[in-house]
Design an enzyme around this catalytic site. Structure first.
Site, PDB file in Angstrom:
ATOM      1  N   ASP A 120       0.860  -1.185   0.000  1.00 31.00           N
ATOM      2  CA  ASP A 120       0.000   0.000   0.000  1.00 31.00           C
ATOM      3  C   ASP A 120       0.888   1.224   0.000  1.00 31.00           C
ATOM      4  OD1 ASP A 120      -2.412  -1.405   0.061  1.00 31.00           O
ATOM      5  OD2 ASP A 120      -2.473  -1.460   2.243  1.00 31.00           O
ATOM      6  N   ASP A 132      -6.995  -1.495  -4.537  1.00 29.99           N
ATOM      7  CA  ASP A 132      -8.069  -1.129  -3.610  1.00 29.99           C
ATOM      8  C   ASP A 132      -8.995  -0.101  -4.246  1.00 29.99           C
ATOM      9  OD1 ASP A 132      -6.827  -2.781  -1.711  1.00 29.99           O
ATOM     10  OD2 ASP A 132      -5.723  -1.109  -0.828  1.00 29.99           O
TER      11      ASP A 132
END
Length: 190
Positions: free
Chosen positions: A149, A163
């Site tokens: 991330d 995401d």
């Protein structure tokens, strides 16, 4: 999966299950809709994979990069859990869920006659493939890998392009459902 099959039917039932008022199902262009689904998925997957490779090579183990003052920064982290770091001890479960989502989308694509649904499912598929790739191939091991991330808005969770694709696909599905458009191209009023 039963709910998805109720909405778009099974391979043996041309009209989804359940009673509803519906418009005729257009049966032309299904191949194009499937091509759109897989093209969107491939594009989302490629963007996610490319961005993660770049982040790991250039940003991991370095100071965050400020993009918009202190509102948005690029900050590489490894996330063993789901959104907001939830369920770090259940990485294998998230891997199984991502794999199941991919199987369901591919299976449902056989009954796809709606261009907007093709885009929505393509976003979900590309995002699920992106995060599943991390779960399979990244440390600490196969099916337990941590997701990369790096997009970090102030006061919010750190996330990635996979995401974002999943969230955008989910929002589009909700909007299509509220409008009464089913994946098989029928429009219903409940």
């Amino acid at each position: 999966m039963a709910e998805a099959e109720r909405i778009i039917g099974t391979p043996d039932t041309p009209e989804g299950g359940g009673e509803r008022a519906s418009a005729p199902v257009p049966r032309t262009g299904r191949g194009r809709r499937i091509a759109v689904l897989f093209a969107v998925a491939a594009f989302a997957y490629a963007l996610d994979l490319g961005s993660k490779l770049l982040v790991v090579a250039k940003l991991e183990h370095h100071a965050p990069i400020q993009l918009v003052g202190d509102l948005l920064e690029l900050h590489a982290i490894r996330n063993p859990g789901a959104a907001f770091g939830f369920g770090a001890a259940f990485t294998i479960i998230f891997t199984v869920i991502a794999a199941a989502v991919i199987v369901v989308i591919v299976r449902l694509s056989r009954k796809l006659y709606s261009f907007p649904w093709a885009v929505a499912l393509g976003l979900l598929l590309g995002g699920a493939l992106g995060n599943l790739t991390d779960r399979i191939f990244r440390a600490p091991g196969v099916f337990q890998g941590e997701v990369v991330d790096f997009i970090a808005p102030r006061g919010f969770a750190v996330f990635n392009l996979a995401d974002s694709a999943i969230v955008c696909g989910g929002i589009l599905i909700v909007l299509l459902s509220f409008r009464g458009l089913d994946p098989d191209g029928t429009v219903h009023k409940d």
